[in-house]
Design a protein around this motif. Structure first.
Motif, PDB file in Angstrom:
ATOM      1  N   ARG A  64     -16.729  -3.348 -14.150  1.00  0.00           N
ATOM      2  CA  ARG A  64     -17.001  -4.751 -14.453  1.00  0.00           C
ATOM      3  C   ARG A  64     -16.286  -5.696 -13.479  1.00  0.00           C
ATOM      4  N   LYS A  65     -15.109  -5.307 -13.016  1.00  0.00           N
ATOM      5  CA  LYS A  65     -14.328  -6.175 -12.137  1.00  0.00           C
ATOM      6  C   LYS A  65     -14.527  -5.860 -10.647  1.00  0.00           C
ATOM      7  N   GLY A  66     -15.364  -4.873 -10.327  1.00  0.00           N
ATOM      8  CA  GLY A  66     -15.631  -4.564  -8.919  1.00  0.00           C
ATOM      9  C   GLY A  66     -14.545  -3.761  -8.246  1.00  0.00           C
ATOM     10  N   CYS A  67     -13.750  -3.026  -9.021  1.00  0.00           N
ATOM     11  CA  CYS A  67     -12.658  -2.227  -8.462  1.00  0.00           C
ATOM     12  C   CYS A  67     -13.004  -0.738  -8.547  1.00  0.00           C
ATOM     13  N   PHE A  68     -14.013  -0.331  -7.808  1.00  0.00           N
ATOM     14  CA  PHE A  68     -14.382   1.093  -7.829  1.00  0.00           C
ATOM     15  C   PHE A  68     -14.796   1.565  -6.430  1.00  0.00           C
ATOM     16  N   GLN A  69     -14.078   1.085  -5.432  1.00  0.00           N
ATOM     17  CA  GLN A  69     -14.408   1.437  -4.062  1.00  0.00           C
ATOM     18  C   GLN A  69     -14.229   2.929  -3.788  1.00  0.00           C
ATOM     19  N   ARG A  70     -13.115   3.493  -4.223  1.00  0.00           N
ATOM     20  CA  ARG A  70     -12.865   4.912  -3.975  1.00  0.00           C
ATOM     21  C   ARG A  70     -13.959   5.780  -4.598  1.00  0.00           C
ATOM     22  N   SER A  71     -14.287   5.508  -5.841  1.00  0.00           N
ATOM     23  CA  SER A  71     -15.290   6.318  -6.544  1.00  0.00           C
ATOM     24  C   SER A  71     -16.644   6.237  -5.855  1.00  0.00           C
ATOM     25  N   LEU A  72     -17.032   5.022  -5.451  1.00  0.00           N
ATOM     26  CA  LEU A  72     -18.335   4.869  -4.814  1.00  0.00           C
ATOM     27  C   LEU A  72     -18.347   5.524  -3.431  1.00  0.00           C
ATOM     28  N   CYS A  73     -17.207   5.551  -2.749  1.00  0.00           N
ATOM     29  CA  CYS A  73     -17.128   6.239  -1.460  1.00  0.00           C
ATOM     30  C   CYS A  73     -17.429   7.733  -1.621  1.00  0.00           C
ATOM     31  N   LEU A  74     -16.946   8.332  -2.700  1.00  0.00           N
ATOM     32  CA  LEU A  74     -17.245   9.745  -2.952  1.00  0.00           C
ATOM     33  C   LEU A  74     -18.734   9.949  -3.239  1.00  0.00           C
ATOM     34  N   ALA A  78     -24.393  12.833   8.530  1.00  0.00           N
ATOM     35  CA  ALA A  78     -23.087  13.496   8.658  1.00  0.00           C
ATOM     36  C   ALA A  78     -21.982  12.468   8.897  1.00  0.00           C
ATOM     37  N   ALA A  79     -22.281  11.480   9.755  1.00  0.00           N
ATOM     38  CA  ALA A  79     -21.299  10.435  10.024  1.00  0.00           C
ATOM     39  C   ALA A  79     -20.999   9.619   8.774  1.00  0.00           C
ATOM     40  N   LEU A  80     -22.034   9.318   7.995  1.00  0.00           N
ATOM     41  CA  LEU A  80     -21.849   8.532   6.779  1.00  0.00           C
ATOM     42  C   LEU A  80     -21.061   9.315   5.729  1.00  0.00           C
ATOM     43  N   ALA A  81     -21.334  10.620   5.639  1.00  0.00           N
ATOM     44  CA  ALA A  81     -20.580  11.457   4.702  1.00  0.00           C
ATOM     45  C   ALA A  81     -19.097  11.474   5.083  1.00  0.00           C
ATOM     46  N   GLY A  82     -18.821  11.599   6.374  1.00  0.00           N
ATOM     47  CA  GLY A  82     -17.429  11.573   6.830  1.00  0.00           C
ATOM     48  C   GLY A  82     -16.770  10.228   6.597  1.00  0.00           C
ATOM     49  N   ALA A  83     -17.514   9.147   6.861  1.00  0.00           N
ATOM     50  CA  ALA A  83     -16.973   7.805   6.638  1.00  0.00           C
ATOM     51  C   ALA A  83     -16.687   7.556   5.163  1.00  0.00           C
ATOM     52  N   GLY A  84     -17.542   8.106   4.285  1.00  0.00           N
ATOM     53  CA  GLY A  84     -17.300   7.973   2.858  1.00  0.00           C
ATOM     54  C   GLY A  84     -16.012   8.654   2.437  1.00  0.00           C
ATOM     55  N   LEU A  85     -15.761   9.838   2.981  1.00  0.00           N
ATOM     56  CA  LEU A  85     -14.519  10.538   2.664  1.00  0.00           C
ATOM     57  C   LEU A  85     -13.308   9.770   3.187  1.00  0.00           C
ATOM     58  N   LEU A  86     -13.406   9.250   4.415  1.00  0.00           N
ATOM     59  CA  LEU A  86     -12.304   8.458   4.954  1.00  0.00           C
ATOM     60  C   LEU A  86     -12.089   7.188   4.134  1.00  0.00           C
ATOM     61  N   GLY A  87     -13.201   6.594   3.670  1.00  0.00           N
ATOM     62  CA  GLY A  87     -13.093   5.397   2.848  1.00  0.00           C
ATOM     63  C   GLY A  87     -12.406   5.659   1.522  1.00  0.00           C
ATOM     64  N   PHE A  88     -12.523   6.873   1.013  1.00  0.00           N
ATOM     65  CA  PHE A  88     -11.829   7.230  -0.221  1.00  0.00           C
ATOM     66  C   PHE A  88     -10.318   7.180  -0.019  1.00  0.00           C
ATOM     67  N   PHE A  89      -9.849   7.613   1.134  1.00  0.00           N
ATOM     68  CA  PHE A  89      -8.414   7.664   1.397  1.00  0.00           C
ATOM     69  C   PHE A  89      -7.866   6.376   2.002  1.00  0.00           C
ATOM     70  N   SER A  90      -8.721   5.603   2.675  1.00  0.00           N
ATOM     71  CA  SER A  90      -8.249   4.426   3.397  1.00  0.00           C
ATOM     72  C   SER A  90      -9.146   3.220   3.149  1.00  0.00           C
ATOM     73  N   GLY A  91      -8.550   2.146   2.669  1.00  0.00           N
ATOM     74  CA  GLY A  91      -9.299   0.918   2.475  1.00  0.00           C
ATOM     75  C   GLY A  91      -9.761   0.314   3.785  1.00  0.00           C
ATOM     76  N   VAL A  92      -8.956   0.474   4.824  1.00  0.00           N
ATOM     77  CA  VAL A  92      -9.329  -0.050   6.159  1.00  0.00           C
ATOM     78  C   VAL A  92     -10.582   0.666   6.663  1.00  0.00           C
TER      79      VAL A  92
END
Length: 322
Positions: A33-43, A78-92
């Motif tokens: 509801r508050k838009g705080c699910f970046q890590r989950s959506l990256c996975l 493949a690049a997007l899958a890798g970027a999603g994993l990196l996004g899970f660990f890093s907000g930057v």
């Protein structure tokens, strides 16, 4: 007072579930509801990118990669899958790498859509024989559906991290966002979980694309099984619920989640049937590569399930600021 789905789910969880589980459910709903699910959506982005990359990879393999541009969605998935994993660990990484790879992948899907239209036009008879050539030509909306994970990646890049919800800065920003007058831009709405109408509109488009793909794919199989009609019949239901959700909060919290849940379940069941269809081909699991290539498209039902996922997510979000 209008019905709010997340509030009803929280009350139901508190009444029916034991404390540790009910707390987890209410926390997850608050994050959404508050838009705080970046890590989950990256996975989710990473997983869907792998599935869509495998699907487009073997479909283009059947086309012998006759055009070099057919390699681009495979590489980008493949690049997007890798970027999603990196996004899970890093907000930057989520705000930079994931965002730009998602934009490039969306552009690639649009370009692929043009090539698929051209492929239909170049078949004997071209657009003078639309039904025959759409059915027998390249899947016309598949490149746009390939952009599903990229769209989710772009969305994730603007969300906040789960840990931001209860941080001091996050609480201050929440208070400012709640009481600030005026109309917020789309980035602010997205960052604070207010994009229900937008995501409902996207659900309508994706339902049309995936429903059309299911229609002509099952038409080629002469609708041998009655279950093959289910995504075709559910498509207008999901589209109607999505259109209604844009106009009405009540529909967004009632009809849209119901229709979306049906689509999600239907996609999961369809995935089982497609896997079963592959195993029932001559050689079965002893010839996995050959039977996957020439059997029913194994991940295609999951694209229809993705429409249900988008609709369910939309029903749990807040409305945009007017």
């Amino acid at each position: 007072m209008s019905f709010i789905l997340t509030t009803a789910l929280e009350r139901s969880a508190n009444r029916s579930l034991p404390e540790p589980l009910s707390g987890a459910v209410t926390t997850a709903l608050e994050h959404l509801r508050k838009g705080c699910f970046q890590r989950s959506l990256c996975l989710v982005v990473s997983a869907t990118s792998v599935a869509s990359g495998l699907e487009v990879g073997y479909e283009h393999y059947k086309g012998s990669y006759s055009n070099p541009v057919m390699y681009t969605p495979v590489a980008l998935s493949a690049a997007l899958a890798g970027a999603g994993l990196l996004g899970f660990f890093s907000g930057v990484a989520a705000r930079t790498l994931l965002r730009w790879i998602s934009v490039i992948t969306l552009a690639d899907g649009i370009i692929g859509f043009f090539f698929h239209i051209r492929g239909v036009a170049r078949k004997p008879g071209g657009w003078k024989l639309p039904v025959t050539n759409i059915v027998m030509g390249p899947p016309i909306f598949a490149p746009l559906l390939f952009g599903t994970s990229a769209y989710l990646g772009l969305m994730a890049s603007y969300l906040r991290r789960e840990e931001d919800l209860h941080s001091v800065a996050g609480r201050v920003h929440n208070a400012i966002s709640e009481f600030a007058p005026g109309k917020a831009d789309w980035r602010t709405n997205l960052r604070y979980g207010r994009f229900q109408k937008h995501l409902s509109s996207v659900t309508v488009l994706w339902a049309f694309f995936s429903g059309f793909e299911a229609l002509y794919s099952h038409y080629k199989a002469n609708f041998r099984y009655k279950a093959q009609w289910s995504p075709v019949l559910l498509t207008p239901l999901v589209m109607a619920a999505g259109i209604g959700a844009v106009k009405s909060r009540r529909i967004a919290n009632t009809a849209l989640p119901a229709a979306s849940a049906l689509a999600l379940a239907d996609g999961a069941i369809g995935f089982y049937y497609h896997v079963r269809g592959i195993t029932r081909r001559p050689g079965g699991v002893k010839k996995p590569l050959y039977n996957t290539l020439y059997g029913p498209p194994v991940f295609a039902p999951l694209l229809f399930a993705a429409c249900g996922f988008l609709g369910l997510m939309a029903s749990l979000l807040r409305r945009e600021k007017k």
